[in-house]
Structure formats: structure tokens, C-alpha cells
Motif scaffolding. Structure first.
Motif, PDB file in Angstrom:
ATOM      1  N   LYS A   2       0.822  -1.211   0.000  1.00  0.00           N
ATOM      2  CA  LYS A   2       0.000   0.000   0.000  1.00  0.00           C
ATOM      3  C   LYS A   2       0.858   1.265   0.000  1.00  0.00           C
ATOM      4  CE  LYS A   2      -0.691   0.366   5.033  1.00  0.00           C
ATOM      5  NZ  LYS A   2      -1.686   0.351   6.124  1.00  0.00           N
ATOM      6  N   TRP A   3       2.086   1.162   0.481  1.00  0.00           N
ATOM      7  CA  TRP A   3       2.995   2.296   0.440  1.00  0.00           C
ATOM      8  C   TRP A   3       3.762   2.368  -0.890  1.00  0.00           C
ATOM      9  CZ3 TRP A   3       5.628   0.945   5.755  1.00  0.00           C
ATOM     10  CH2 TRP A   3       4.770   1.311   6.809  1.00  0.00           C
TER      11      TRP A   3
ATOM     12  N   GLU B 169      19.327  -7.162  -0.270  1.00  0.00           N
ATOM     13  CA  GLU B 169      20.771  -6.974  -0.390  1.00  0.00           C
ATOM     14  C   GLU B 169      21.267  -5.801   0.450  1.00  0.00           C
ATOM     15  OE1 GLU B 169      24.161  -6.071  -3.820  1.00  0.00           O
ATOM     16  OE2 GLU B 169      22.123  -6.617  -4.393  1.00  0.00           O
ATOM     17  N   THR B 170      20.549  -4.665   0.392  1.00  0.00           N
ATOM     18  CA  THR B 170      21.000  -3.464   1.103  1.00  0.00           C
ATOM     19  C   THR B 170      20.279  -3.239   2.419  1.00  0.00           C
ATOM     20  OG1 THR B 170      19.396  -2.050  -0.035  1.00  0.00           O
ATOM     21  CG2 THR B 170      21.542  -2.356  -1.092  1.00  0.00           C
ATOM     22  N   LEU B 171      19.246  -4.044   2.702  1.00  0.00           N
ATOM     23  CA  LEU B 171      18.400  -3.873   3.883  1.00  0.00           C
ATOM     24  C   LEU B 171      17.743  -2.496   3.917  1.00  0.00           C
ATOM     25  CD1 LEU B 171      20.194  -5.592   6.915  1.00  0.00           C
ATOM     26  CD2 LEU B 171      18.216  -6.368   5.610  1.00  0.00           C
ATOM     27  N   SER B 172      17.512  -1.908   2.768  1.00  0.00           N
ATOM     28  CA  SER B 172      16.887  -0.593   2.715  1.00  0.00           C
ATOM     29  C   SER B 172      15.391  -0.728   2.459  1.00  0.00           C
ATOM     30  CB  SER B 172      17.517   0.268   1.621  1.00  0.00           C
ATOM     31  OG  SER B 172      17.306  -0.303   0.349  1.00  0.00           O
ATOM     32  N   VAL B 173      14.607   0.150   3.099  1.00  0.00           N
ATOM     33  CA  VAL B 173      13.183   0.263   2.811  1.00  0.00           C
ATOM     34  C   VAL B 173      13.055   1.379   1.775  1.00  0.00           C
ATOM     35  CG1 VAL B 173      10.887   0.685   3.726  1.00  0.00           C
ATOM     36  CG2 VAL B 173      12.595  -0.482   5.133  1.00  0.00           C
ATOM     37  N   ARG B 174      12.609   1.026   0.595  1.00  0.00           N
ATOM     38  CA  ARG B 174      12.611   1.946  -0.550  1.00  0.00           C
ATOM     39  C   ARG B 174      11.193   2.394  -0.879  1.00  0.00           C
ATOM     40  NH1 ARG B 174      15.061  -0.882  -5.523  1.00  0.00           N
ATOM     41  NH2 ARG B 174      16.924  -0.675  -4.208  1.00  0.00           N
ATOM     42  N   PHE B 175      10.949   3.695  -0.746  1.00  0.00           N
ATOM     43  CA  PHE B 175       9.677   4.290  -1.134  1.00  0.00           C
ATOM     44  C   PHE B 175       9.819   4.806  -2.561  1.00  0.00           C
ATOM     45  CE2 PHE B 175       9.900   4.492   3.465  1.00  0.00           C
ATOM     46  CZ  PHE B 175       8.653   3.997   3.838  1.00  0.00           C
ATOM     47  N   ARG B 176       8.997   4.291  -3.468  1.00  0.00           N
ATOM     48  CA  ARG B 176       9.278   4.477  -4.881  1.00  0.00           C
ATOM     49  C   ARG B 176       8.098   5.060  -5.678  1.00  0.00           C
ATOM     50  NH1 ARG B 176       9.212  -1.779  -7.040  1.00  0.00           N
ATOM     51  NH2 ARG B 176       7.271  -2.396  -6.020  1.00  0.00           N
ATOM     52  N   GLU B 177       7.253   5.840  -5.017  1.00  0.00           N
ATOM     53  CA  GLU B 177       6.168   6.503  -5.727  1.00  0.00           C
ATOM     54  C   GLU B 177       6.460   8.001  -5.745  1.00  0.00           C
ATOM     55  OE1 GLU B 177       3.831   7.586  -7.986  1.00  0.00           O
ATOM     56  OE2 GLU B 177       3.320   5.477  -7.608  1.00  0.00           O
TER      57      GLU B 177
ATOM     58  N   LEU C 119       5.150   8.291   6.635  1.00  0.00           N
ATOM     59  CA  LEU C 119       6.257   8.416   7.588  1.00  0.00           C
ATOM     60  C   LEU C 119       5.771   8.348   9.032  1.00  0.00           C
ATOM     61  CD1 LEU C 119       8.321  11.237   5.816  1.00  0.00           C
ATOM     62  CD2 LEU C 119       8.929   8.813   5.990  1.00  0.00           C
ATOM     63  N   ASP C 120       4.610   8.919   9.306  1.00  0.00           N
ATOM     64  CA  ASP C 120       4.048   8.860  10.661  1.00  0.00           C
ATOM     65  C   ASP C 120       3.830   7.419  11.106  1.00  0.00           C
ATOM     66  OD1 ASP C 120       3.987  11.609  10.862  1.00  0.00           O
ATOM     67  OD2 ASP C 120       1.870  11.785  10.283  1.00  0.00           O
ATOM     68  N   ASP C 121       3.490   6.576  10.171  1.00  0.00           N
ATOM     69  CA  ASP C 121       3.248   5.167  10.478  1.00  0.00           C
ATOM     70  C   ASP C 121       4.547   4.365  10.460  1.00  0.00           C
ATOM     71  OD1 ASP C 121       2.103   2.699  10.903  1.00  0.00           O
ATOM     72  OD2 ASP C 121       1.228   2.521   8.898  1.00  0.00           O
ATOM     73  N   PHE C 122       5.333   4.598   9.451  1.00  0.00           N
ATOM     74  CA  PHE C 122       6.538   3.789   9.233  1.00  0.00           C
ATOM     75  C   PHE C 122       7.660   4.075  10.220  1.00  0.00           C
ATOM     76  CE2 PHE C 122      10.821   4.231   7.330  1.00  0.00           C
ATOM     77  CZ  PHE C 122      11.170   2.886   7.243  1.00  0.00           C
ATOM     78  N   PHE C 123       8.030   5.339  10.366  1.00  0.00           N
ATOM     79  CA  PHE C 123       9.298   5.664  11.027  1.00  0.00           C
ATOM     80  C   PHE C 123       9.361   5.235  12.490  1.00  0.00           C
ATOM     81  CE2 PHE C 123      12.614   8.542  12.711  1.00  0.00           C
ATOM     82  CZ  PHE C 123      13.656   8.133  11.890  1.00  0.00           C
ATOM     83  N   PRO C 124       8.351   5.498  13.316  1.00  0.00           N
ATOM     84  CA  PRO C 124       8.452   5.042  14.714  1.00  0.00           C
ATOM     85  C   PRO C 124       8.610   3.534  14.837  1.00  0.00           C
ATOM     86  CG  PRO C 124       6.698   6.664  14.479  1.00  0.00           C
ATOM     87  CD  PRO C 124       7.122   6.291  13.089  1.00  0.00           C
TER      88      PRO C 124
END
Length: 251
Positions: free
Chosen positions: A85-86, A93-101, A121-126
Motif C-alpha cells: 500500500k505504500w 541486499e541493502t536492507l533498505s526500505v525503498r519508497f518508490r512513488e 512516515l508517521d506510520d513507518f518511522f516510529p
């Protein structure tokens, strides 16, 4: 007629300090043995040092792989129901969370965080920070990177070099905006001191493009924001690589 005994003497008889050829060879052999012993001792010490370095490397690498594997599982378990949904992915490989929209992240050419991305970000970051601060991970987290990426495009009649510079400025401004926003999220108030020693904003322009299988640029995918945790193990591997280079230069 009286016979006279020969009174001639050899050089050796006249010089009590002179050495016979056998004595000289024995001395040279002793020196050779001593030199060879020192060389062999040095080689053994070097081999022992190399073994110790290899053991340290293996330990760090094993811990590094185990940590990354466990962290990936933790992130996947936490966010697997939200990533779609995000329009985000978790890169193994990089352990990165990639937001791509890109249209959700920022308006074209702007650095202000869009309202829809603020909600994400309010939901994800904490939740993201609480995973990184778990007892099994917290001591290993050296840096929490916010990375901003762009495509290589800019306005018409702009050279590739100028486009790169403009995109660098834009990506840096965008990551700073994201950093400023997430630090104001109420749920991470108690984590601010920890974050201020680790959270960084990194604008990378078009230096790390996403490409199609044929190697051409995927412009939409390249415009993205990523969150990536960098561990102490990565820094230790870099230091050991430097140490190996130094040792190699001195041998």
C-alpha cells in the motif's frame, strides 16, 4: 756431512689467528643457519598474524551475515502487510526500505514533503526505529541513513553535468526535509538523542540509478527515498581491509 732439518713454516704456523678453510666454512655455515632461523621465525610469526587476521575476519563476517539476516526477517515481519500500500519494497541486499512513488513523495522539482508521504512516515518511522533499537540490534547500528535519489533528467537544454548538479541539490534538500519531519514525529520524541548521533540525510542525485534488465534507466523507479541502517560490522570490515592493505605494503 750433517743433514739440516728444514725450518720452513707455513703461514698458518706463523699466524696462530689464521683460520683453515674448514674453520672458515664452518663459520659461514653457522651464520647461514642463524640467518635462516631468523627468516623462518619471521615467516612463522607472519603466518600466525595472518591466521589471527583470518579468524577475526571470519568472526566479523559471520556476525555480519547473521545480524543482517535477522534484521531482514524482523523488518519483513513488521512491514510485509504495509509495503504494497505504500508502494515500497524491502531490499534484501541493502536492507533498505525503498519508497518508490515519486508523485506521493514530492511535487516535481520541489523539496517539501507531500501530505501523503507524511502520513506514511508517521506510520513507518516510529516502528522502524523501534526495530533498530531492539536489544539484539541497537549496539550494532552505526548510522540510520535517509537517502534521496533522482533520475538523470532535468530541464531541456541542460547538459548532463548541470543536470547532475541540480539533481544533487534537489536530492539533498529533499532528504533534509524528510529528516526534519521525522524528528518532529511525537512517537519518536524519546529517541531523538539516539537518532541525533546516527540519523543522516544523504542526497545522491542520479549516482545510483535503477535500470531495466537491458540496462536503460528506469526514471520512475530511480526517483525514490530509502531508509537504510548501516551497522558497525560494515565499518569493522572496512578497517580490516585497510589493515590488510597496510600489512601488504610493508611486506
Amino acid at each position: 756431512m750433517r743433514r739440516t732439518l728444514s725450518t720452513s713454516k707455513t703461514i698458518t704456523d706463523e699466524n696462530p689467528f689464521s683460520l683453515s678453510l674448514g674453520d672458515l666454512m664452518a663459520g659461514l655455515l653457522l651464520i647461514f643457519i642463524l640467518v635462516l632461523s631468523f627468516v623462518m621465525l619471521d615467516l612463522m610469526e607472519k603466518e600466525q598474524r595472518d591466521d589471527e587476521i583470518q579468524k577475526v575476519l571470519l568472526k566479523i563476517f559471520t556476525d555480519y551475515v547473521e545480524l543482517r539476516g535477522n534484521l531482514y526477517v524482523a523488518l519483513e515481519s513488521e512491514f510485509e502487510k504495509d509495503l504494497e500500500k505504500w508502494n515500497a519494497i524491502l531490499d534484501r541486499e541493502t536492507l533498505s526500505v525503498r519508497f518508490r512513488e515519486p508523485k506521493v513523495l514530492f511535487a516535481q522539482g520541489e523539496d517539501e514533503v507531500q501530505f501523503a508521504f507524511k502520513e506514511i512516515l508517521d506510520d513507518f518511522f516510529p516502528r522502524y526505529i523501534q526495530i533498530l533499537k531492539r536489544p539484539e540490534y541497537i549496539d550494532a547500528i552505526a548510522e540510520v541513513r535517509i537517502e534521496g535519489h533522482t533520475s538523470s533528467e532535468w530541464a531541456e537544454n541542460v547538459s548532463p553535468e548541470e543536470a547532475y548538479i541540480h539533481n544533487m541539490e534537489l536530492s539533498q534538500d529533499r532528504t533534509r526535509s524528510v529528516l526534519e519531519y521525522v524528528l518532529q514525529i511525537p512517537e519518536i520524541h524519546r529517541d531523538r538523542d539516539w537518532l541525533q548521533h546516527r540519523l543522516t540525510a544523504n542526497g545522491l542525485s542520479s549516482s545510483k540509478l535503477i535500470t531495466y534488465p537491458d540496462g536503460t534507466q528506469n526514471r520512475e523507479e530511480s526517483r525514490r527515498v530509502e531508509f537504510r541502517a548501516r551497522t558497525n560490522a560494515e565499518k569493522q570490515l572496512e578497517k580490516i581491509k585497510e589493515l590488510e592493505n597496510i600489512i601488504g605494503e610493508t611486506l
